[in-house]
Write a protein that holds these residues in place. Structure first.
Motif, short mmCIF file in Angstrom:
data_model
loop_
_atom_site.label_atom_id
_atom_site.label_comp_id
_atom_site.label_asym_id
_atom_site.label_seq_id
_atom_site.Cartn_x
_atom_site.Cartn_y
_atom_site.Cartn_z
N HIS A 146 1.74 10.53 -7.45
CA HIS A 146 2.06 9.31 -8.49
C HIS A 146 2.51 8.08 -7.42
O HIS A 146 1.63 6.53 -7.05
CB HIS A 146 2.80 9.22 -9.37
N SER A 147 3.73 8.47 -7.00
CA SER A 147 4.09 7.26 -5.74
C SER A 147 2.93 6.63 -5.15
O SER A 147 3.23 5.97 -4.45
CB SER A 147 4.86 7.69 -5.46
N ILE A 148 2.00 7.77 -4.60
CA ILE A 148 1.60 6.87 -3.35
C ILE A 148 0.19 6.26 -4.15
O ILE A 148 0.05 5.49 -3.58
CB ILE A 148 0.66 9.06 -2.81
N GLN A 149 -0.17 6.78 -4.85
CA GLN A 149 -1.22 6.58 -5.85
C GLN A 149 -0.32 4.36 -6.25
O GLN A 149 -1.08 3.28 -5.97
CB GLN A 149 -1.17 6.93 -7.60
N SER A 150 0.78 4.33 -6.56
CA SER A 150 1.27 3.08 -6.94
C SER A 150 1.18 2.11 -5.77
O SER A 150 1.36 1.20 -5.39
CB SER A 150 2.41 3.11 -7.58
N SER A 151 2.29 3.29 -4.28
CA SER A 151 1.50 2.45 -2.85
C SER A 151 0.12 1.87 -2.65
O SER A 151 0.52 0.28 -2.01
CB SER A 151 2.42 3.00 -2.28
N THR A 152 -0.41 2.14 -2.49
CA THR A 152 -1.49 1.87 -2.68
C THR A 152 -2.08 0.89 -2.81
O THR A 152 -2.82 0.14 -2.43
CB THR A 152 -2.58 3.25 -2.32
N GLU A 153 -1.51 0.36 -4.48
CA GLU A 153 -2.26 0.07 -5.43
C GLU A 153 -1.76 -1.25 -4.31
O GLU A 153 -2.56 -2.68 -4.48
CB GLU A 153 -1.72 -0.20 -6.25
N LYS A 154 -0.58 -1.50 -4.38
CA LYS A 154 -0.05 -2.68 -3.66
C LYS A 154 -0.27 -3.03 -2.00
O LYS A 154 -0.90 -4.74 -2.33
CB LYS A 154 1.60 -2.46 -3.04
N LEU A 155 -0.70 -1.65 -0.97
CA LEU A 155 -1.92 -2.23 -0.13
C LEU A 155 -3.19 -3.28 -1.01
O LEU A 155 -3.20 -4.53 0.13
CB LEU A 155 -2.26 -0.98 0.32
N GLU A 160 -3.86 -4.88 -3.09
CA GLU A 160 -3.53 -6.58 -3.90
C GLU A 160 -3.10 -7.51 -2.44
O GLU A 160 -3.46 -8.57 -2.16
CB GLU A 160 -1.93 -6.60 -4.71
N GLN A 161 -2.13 -7.17 -0.93
CA GLN A 161 -1.57 -7.70 -0.44
C GLN A 161 -2.74 -7.69 0.63
O GLN A 161 -3.42 -8.77 1.17
CB GLN A 161 -0.77 -7.30 0.54
#
Ligand SMILES: Nc1nc2c(ncn2[C@@H]2O[C@H](COP(=O)(O)OP(=O)(O)OP(=O)(O)O)[C@@H](O)[C@H]2O)c(=O)[nH]1
Ligand SMILES: [Mg+2]
Lengths: 221, 742
Positions: free
Chosen positions: B99-108, B110-111
């Motif tokens: 889950h946490s990995i997934q959420s950090s990828t989203e941020k990426l 976005e960036q």
């Protein structure tokens, strides 16, 4: 006397004085009533005739005009004898023509230029005794240049014992008067005296002729 | 790297590894990456499946084992449970991790998207910046045009404008500003044209101001050339035939380079004109410019011409100013024409020149009447000649001016004539009409050098003081005549192309002067009452006649053109000659009138009672007078005239004397009367004899014979033809009887 004559008496006059004093001008004024300002000196001798009337008589004036220049002295002096009246002319604007001794006060001897006294003594020497004379101061119109006063003229005339008159040929002042008065004096002296001496009327001429004849005979030529 | 193609085998291996882990620690070390890998590859389920599979396999194994090894089995089960719990925990942990990995990828992502977005903005900004930069450059160039304009670099401005329009503006066509600038280009061009025109006008104004000075310098230069030409002619007389502006003169003077438009006194810089022309050329307005320029010059020409000039100011400044102005103006015209042939046409330039010449001629003509002094006129002519020569060297046609000089010459001749006529009048009226006295040799030389006279004695033999026959008017008039001649020729000095006119006019004028002034004035004076003056006039006339004879060849020699040749004949010569007769007659007249005057004083008494012993007084006066005038006033006359005078005088005297007894008023004549007349006639005859001229005696023949007849004892002899012819041949046939009667 034959009837050819158009005058009653003949009077011979003589003008003397320094060159340039205006003798010819006075004569031209008297004979022609004309005047020219240019100076044409007289060479030798000249004469003019004018007949005037004096006391109802026709008087023919034969007026001899002499050259004032020294070099014609021999010619001119010969005419003194026949003259019955002599006009001694000086120029009121030229001291020397009147009195040259004043001009050369230290020269000791008499000046070369003749003055009235010299002319007068010439007259005494050469003219007939008792000839009528008159002292004439000409150019009296030219007041600015005048150097000889009327008084001095009169004084000299008195000294010489002759009449005096100032004239102007240019302005026609006293010219007639001078000739008339001299002619009248002569008439009085010669003609009128001869009358009292009971000489015939033409005696005037005789006496005048005698005058000339007696001198001319020896002088002429 | 594990093969993605066979995740199962890999997982299987992983599970094997995990399960076979020798220790728990090892176990986890094996497990965690496996989970990690599985979840990474989306194979968590599979791993779980493997693991479950494995566990089921083990359970079965365990059951079997248990069956055999129940105890062991149970404990194994327990153990297993425990493992299971662990697994579950692990799973949830893996999930959480996932889950946490997934959420950090989203941020990426976005960036990453933001990054892409900002990259686009940045490109836009760059493009806008470039556009702005281009526009700024264009604007800068546009401003530069104005800067150049204000720096008066008009041509650079125009070039910059062209560059702007043709290159830079094309690059920014998409922008509004380009359109704006494009629109402003004609206005700017107009601005440039105006600025350049203003410049040109300033230049033209300065040119106008320097025109006079330029003319002055040009005149001065011509004068220098004149001087050099004269100097050369002095050194090499052959050169004197060559006038100024002749090919020879121009070649001889070549060494003296002089740029009238660029010297230490004047500098005329044509740059503004060139620039203006250039610019109008560039603007395509050359025709208009040419027309404008022509108009401006025409106006300037009008301004240059004054409404009047005077010729009598002290320094002649008025005329000089006019001519220097015209010269300066016209030199600029010629120079302009040479430097910019496309600008000024020959027709324009010549038209202006002609018009200026015409005006100048009119102005001078109008002022001519005020000139009363020939020298002043000569000076003015000198300036005009200088002008002509200067302009001729600039290839301007000068024919009109040359013919105008003729008019000036006419006036000059008239003034000279008037002046000398006045002079003669003065000389004649102030003369003393006396032979001229000379006191020294120097004085004699001075006089003889100016007169036409042949002395009868050589100079060395003359004793001073002496007298010359003529009066001083003669040398004075001779000086005047010489001056008159010289002054006439002064007019042809420097520049005058009508030598024949001078010759002809000179001859006529001199003739008119001699006849109309000198001779006429002398003849007028013959009315004089002074015999001396008339005699002197006659002698002077004689000398004037000689002078005329000498003048004629002199005039012929002085003629400028040999081709005319021939002799010169002065009417005055004949005039003087014939008027000598008039003077002679006047002398006779005057002498005779004197004789008349003297005979008018004859006082014969035709019926005298006594015989007269002496000649008459009038006769003595007459002879003395005649002798005196002959030796004084008439002395200077030529012998033949003197003889004539005597002859005439004596014959006149004889006639007059004879008329005395003939007069109607004389009635009777007695012997005494006749004797008196005879004595006088005898006296006269003797006088004539002294003159030693037998011809003169003949004059008295009639008078003598008539008197003889009157004295004759026998009057019948007269009526006897033979004796009458012998003794009384000269007695008038009518007079004889009349007198005999008396
Ligand atoms: N102002 C003025 N000038 C006069 C007068 N009379 C004569 N003159 C001038 O004086 C000069 C001489 O005049 P003339 O009459 O020729 O002199 P002259 O005495 O005859 O001279 P000679 O003949 O040389 O002896 C001339 O220039 C005359 O014009 C006068 O009354 N007034
Ligand atoms: Mg005189």
């Amino acid at each position: 006397m034959a009837g050819t004559r158009n005058y009653d008496f003949l009077i011979k006059l003589l003008l003397i004085g320094d060159s340039g004093v205006g003798k010819s001008c006075c004569l031209l004024r008297f004979s022609e009533d004309s005047f020219t300002p240019s100076f044409i000196t007289t060479i030798g001798i000249d004469f003019k005739i004018r007949t005037i009337e004096l006391d109802g008589k026709r008087v023919k004036l034969q007026i001899w005009d002499t050259a004032g220049q020294e070099r014609f002295r021999t010619i001119t002096t010969a005419y003194y004898r026949g003259a019955m009246g002599i006009l001694l002319v000086y120029d009121v604007t030229d001291e020397r023509s009147f009195n040259s001794r004043i001009q050369y006060p230290f020269s000791g001897k008499q000046a070369d230029m003749p003055d009235i006294r010299t002319w007068f003594s010439n007259v005494e020497q050469h003219a007939t005794e008792g000839v009528n004379k008159i002292l004439i101061g000409n150019k009296c119109d030219w007041e600015e240049k005048r150097v000889v006063s009327v008084e001095r003229g009169q004084q000299l005339a008195d000294e010489l014992g002759i009449p005096f008159m100032e004239v102007s040929a240019k302005s026609n002042i006293n010219v007639e008067k001078a000739f008339y008065s001299l002619a009248a004096d002569i008439k009085k002296r010669i003609i009128d005296t001869s009358k009292t001496e009971q000489l015939p009327a033409q005696g005037v001429n005789v006496s005048e002729q005698n005058n000339s004849i007696s001198t001319m005979g020896g002088k002429c030529c | 790297m594990p093969s993605v193609i066979d995740p199962r085998r890999e997982l299987d291996y992983a599970v094997q590894q995990i399960v076979q882990a020798p220790s728990d620690n090892e176990y986890f070390t094996q497990l965690l990456p496996a989970i990690k890998d599985a979840s990474k590859g989306g194979q968590g389920q599979l791993l779980l499946q493997f693991l479950t599979q494995y566990s089921a396999n083990r359970e079965a194994e365990i059951e079997r084992i248990c069956n055999t090894n129940h105890q062991g089995f149970v404990s194994s089960v327990n153990q297993l449970l425990h493992v299971r719990d662990g697994t579950i925990g692990l799973t949830s942990e893996i999930l959480a991790l996932n889950h946490s990995i997934q959420s950090s990828t989203e941020k990426l992502a976005e960036q990453k998207k933001a990054l892409v977005d900002s990259r686009g903005v940045r490109q836009n900004i760059d493009e806008a910046t470039q556009a702005l930069r281009d526009c700024l450059e264009v604007l800068r160039l546009a401003n530069q045009v104005h800067d150049l304009l204000s720096k008066k670099s008009h041509y650079s401005a125009l070039r910059a404008l062209d560059e702007l329009q043709n290159i830079h503006l094309k690059e920014i066509t998409q922008y509004k500003i380009a359109e704006m600038i494009q629109k402003s280009v004609p206005a700017t061009k107009k601005l440039i044209a105006e600025a350049v025109m203003t410049d040109l006008n300033t230049w033209l104004f300065r040119i106008r101001e320097t025109s006079h000075f330029l003319g002055e310098v040009a005149f001065y230069h011509t004068e220098q050339r004149r001087t050099r030409q004269k100097d050369r002619a002095e050194a090499l007389p052959d050169l004197s035939n060559f006038k100024l502006n002749s090919a020879i003169e121009l070649v001889s003077d070549e060494t003296e380079e002089f740029d009238i438009l660029n010297n230490e006194d004047v500098q005329v810089d044509f740059t503004p004109l060139f620039e203006c022309l250039h610019i109008h050329n560039a603007l395509g307005q050359i025709d208009k410019f040419r027309a404008d320029y022509a108009t401006t010059r025409k106006q300037q020409k009008e301004l240059l011409m004054p409404s009047s000039v005077t010729l009598i100011d002290a320094e002649g400044a008025s005329l000089s100013e006019l001519l220097e102005g015209i010269a300066g103006f016209s030199i600029v015209e010629k120079a302009t024409m040479k430097k910019t042939p496309e600008l000024r046409s020959t027709v324009d330039v010549d038209e202006l020149w002609d018009s200026m010449c015409q005006t100048a001629i009119t102005l001078i003509s109008n002022a001519l009447h005020e000139v009363t002094n020939a020298e002043v006129l000569l000076k003015r002519k000198g300036v005009i000649a200088l002008f002509i020569q200067t302009m001729e060297s600039w290839n301007y046609p000068v024919a009109a001016l040359n013919s105008f000089l003729l008019k000036l010459f006419e006036k000059y001749a008239e003034l000279l004539k008037r002046r000398f006529s006045d002079d003669f009048q003065e000389i004649v009226s102030t003369d003393d009409y006396m032979p001229m006295p000379i006191s020294k040799l120097e004085e004699y030389d001075k006089v003889v050098n100016v007169i036409w006279y042949t002395p009868d004695k050589p100079r060395e033999e003359i004793h001073f003081p002496c007298v010359l026959p003529f009066s001083q008017m003669y040398p004075l008039c001779c000086i005047d005549i010489r001056n008159f001649l010289n002054q006439f020729y002064f007019f042809s000095d420097d520049h005058f192309q009508h030598p024949r006119v001078i010759d002809e006019t000179l001859k006529t004028s001199l003739d008119e002067l001699l006849s109309g002034s000198v001779c006429r004035l002398l003849i007028e004076r013959l009315n004089s009452q002074y015999l001396g003056q008339i005699v002197q006039i006659l002698i002077n006339l004689e000398h004037f006649e000689i002078a005329c004879h000498e003048l004629e060849p002199l005039l012929a020699a002085a003629r400028s053109t040999a081709s005319v040749g021939g002799s010169v004949n002065l009417r005055a010569t004949e005039n003087f000659r014939s008027n000598k007769k008039t003077a002679e007659k006047r002398i006779f007249e005057l002498v005779n009138s004197k004789i008349d005057d003297l005979i008018g004083t004859a006082e014969y008494d035709w019926v005298a009672p006594t015989l007269e012993k002496e000649p008459s007084n009038y006769m003595q006066t007459l002879t003395r007078y005649l002798s005196n005038i002959m030796n004084s006033v008439l002395l200077g006359l030529p012998t033949e005239i003197k003889e004539l005078i005597y002859f005439d005088a004596l014959s006149h005297a004889a006639t007059m004397i004879l008329s005395l007894p003939l007069s109607a008023e004389v009635g009777r004549i007695n012997p005494n009367g006749v004797a008196a007349l005879a004595k006088d006639v005898q006296y006269l005859t003797e006088f004539v004899d002294t003159l030693e001229n037998p011809i003169l005696r003949e004059n008295l023949d009639e008078l003598q014979q008539t008197v003889m007849l009157m004295q004759a004892e026998n009057s019948d002899e007269f009526y006897d033809i033979a004796t009458r012819n012998k003794k009384y041949g000269r007695v008038d046939a009518m007079n004889g009887p009349i007198l005999l009667e008396k």
